[in-house]
Design a protein around this motif. Sequence first.
Motif, PDB file in Angstrom:
ATOM      1  N   VAL A 212      11.161  -3.376  -5.052  1.00  0.00           N
ATOM      2  CA  VAL A 212      11.057  -1.910  -4.416  1.00  0.00           C
ATOM      3  C   VAL A 212      12.148  -1.040  -4.874  1.00  0.00           C
ATOM      4  O   VAL A 212      12.214  -0.158  -5.434  1.00  0.00           O
ATOM      5  N   VAL A 213      13.156  -1.710  -4.534  1.00  0.00           N
ATOM      6  CA  VAL A 213      14.743  -1.226  -4.773  1.00  0.00           C
ATOM      7  C   VAL A 213      14.893  -0.879  -6.302  1.00  0.00           C
ATOM      8  O   VAL A 213      15.063   0.228  -6.609  1.00  0.00           O
ATOM      9  N   GLY A 214      14.428  -1.866  -7.092  1.00  0.00           N
ATOM     10  CA  GLY A 214      14.599  -1.700  -8.506  1.00  0.00           C
ATOM     11  C   GLY A 214      13.809  -0.564  -9.107  1.00  0.00           C
ATOM     12  O   GLY A 214      14.106   0.226  -9.839  1.00  0.00           O
ATOM     13  N   THR A 215      12.537  -0.548  -8.522  1.00  0.00           N
ATOM     14  CA  THR A 215      11.641   0.398  -9.161  1.00  0.00           C
ATOM     15  C   THR A 215      11.818   1.684  -8.551  1.00  0.00           C
ATOM     16  O   THR A 215      12.006   2.580  -9.541  1.00  0.00           O
ATOM     17  N   ALA A 216      12.201   1.794  -7.585  1.00  0.00           N
ATOM     18  CA  ALA A 216      12.900   3.086  -6.736  1.00  0.00           C
ATOM     19  C   ALA A 216      13.845   3.742  -7.468  1.00  0.00           C
ATOM     20  O   ALA A 216      13.975   4.901  -7.928  1.00  0.00           O
ATOM     21  N   PHE A 217      15.033   2.816  -8.028  1.00  0.00           N
ATOM     22  CA  PHE A 217      16.003   3.227  -8.420  1.00  0.00           C
ATOM     23  C   PHE A 217      15.503   3.860 -10.195  1.00  0.00           C
ATOM     24  O   PHE A 217      16.237   4.726 -10.563  1.00  0.00           O
ATOM     25  N   SER A 218      14.791   2.922 -10.809  1.00  0.00           N
ATOM     26  CA  SER A 218      14.501   3.289 -11.976  1.00  0.00           C
ATOM     27  C   SER A 218      13.795   4.783 -12.133  1.00  0.00           C
ATOM     28  O   SER A 218      13.883   5.358 -12.992  1.00  0.00           O
ATOM     29  N   LEU A 219      12.895   4.940 -11.161  1.00  0.00           N
ATOM     30  CA  LEU A 219      12.352   6.378 -11.070  1.00  0.00           C
ATOM     31  C   LEU A 219      13.130   7.560 -10.600  1.00  0.00           C
ATOM     32  O   LEU A 219      13.287   8.495 -11.132  1.00  0.00           O
ATOM     33  N   TRP A 220      14.347   7.429  -9.821  1.00  0.00           N
ATOM     34  CA  TRP A 220      15.208   8.177  -9.442  1.00  0.00           C
ATOM     35  C   TRP A 220      16.042   8.730 -10.266  1.00  0.00           C
ATOM     36  O   TRP A 220      16.522   9.675 -10.539  1.00  0.00           O
ATOM     37  N   ASN A 221      16.673   7.477 -11.248  1.00  0.00           N
ATOM     38  CA  ASN A 221      17.632   7.490 -12.045  1.00  0.00           C
ATOM     39  C   ASN A 221      17.096   8.271 -13.337  1.00  0.00           C
ATOM     40  O   ASN A 221      17.752   9.176 -14.065  1.00  0.00           O
ATOM     41  N   ALA A 222      15.758   8.319 -13.771  1.00  0.00           N
ATOM     42  CA  ALA A 222      15.105   8.936 -14.820  1.00  0.00           C
ATOM     43  C   ALA A 222      14.618  10.471 -14.429  1.00  0.00           C
ATOM     44  O   ALA A 222      14.705  10.902 -15.234  1.00  0.00           O
TER      45      ALA A 222
END
Length: 401
Positions: A212-222
């Motif tokens: 969840v943390v990795g996915t959320a960061f991927s979306l927020w970063n992009a």
Amino acid sequence: MTPETEQLLRRWYMGQLIVLFGAAFIQLFTFDGGVFFPVGGMQLLIWGLLAWWPAAEEDQAQWWRLRHVNYYVQTVLQFTLLPILLANLVAWLSQLSWLDEQGLIAVGMAYLMVAFVPVAVVVTKPIESVIGRIAVLITAIFSGVVSAQQTFLILPNLQAPSVFEMVSDTGILGALGFVIAVGVLLRGWGLTGPSWRFNRQAQTSLVVGLIVVGTAFSLWNAFSAGGSWTTTFTHWDFQLRSATWKMFLSGLEPGIAEEWLYRFAVLTLLLQAFRHRRYQIDWAVWLSGGLFGMWHITNVFAGQPLSATVEQIIFAATLGWFLASMYLYSGSILLPMVIHAAIDILSMMASGSQTMVKPDVFEWQTIGATVIIFVGITIYFLTGSRRQVIQAHVNQRLSAQ
């Protein structure tokens, strides 16, 4: 690695040398009336003899130091220049035979995915120093193999289709070749491959939390379009400015190659090196992430602003620590591969660029917050019951070697 397999790879290595160097000698002799043959031929002859030396099986203990220096020299030279030698062979064959040039280029690009395997075993495997092994992995081997197809097409007399050039520029074939070559190399060093299945001792809720943390960061970063803390989680722009195969493959390449290098090869070598130390896992995780961060300084030479590169170094180091703890706890190398690929693919497609721009004040603030979050997660997994799960997994992997 069995003696029979090593002997087979040694023969492959010698055959490859004979064919590639033979074609290079012929080209030097015939090109422009052979004007470059005296000097170029002598240099090629010296290199060829030094390249043959690691394959010599007779005992040469009296030349031990020189021979070990040659292992490093040949690793750098062959992992860097082998694609050019192969391109020369393809160019020569396309001129002298009825074979289609594009077909030869396709075969050459495919062959480069396995061409470094005998070189790795014969030339690089004898390197015994852990520092030396890591040094050649993150420099000559990584850059040489991942960019092999791009280097292969550098000769102006090879006219490759645009799709070939696109694929070579992304480095995706090189990434797959890197997985093959380094996988065989580490097996030659007596190390097992990475684990793919999830660790049964890991708590499912914690693994899901990491995802969840990795996915959320991927979306927020992009896709975050906010320029302040009040808008960064409320303003979004989901437009993909460059949703192309080139961007997709360019983002997929580091997810495969960089994770295979740092979370598998480098991390495994460090865990092995510190196996008798009390803080074995800590040293391995923090050093591997630090090396991962510092490696991104090379982006300066690609025209990226220095401030953006410094930001990227800091971010990459903290991401490396997070991904290392993710791999060691979950037990599956696929997890950091997917998260890393998602971060790069989405950010490249959303921004339309493969390089970072000069950061503003708010971006520095977000980097600081990212460091705090990722370092905090890493420390959390390196302590308590999570550490015990990691230690058991590490002990199991190392004992299987």
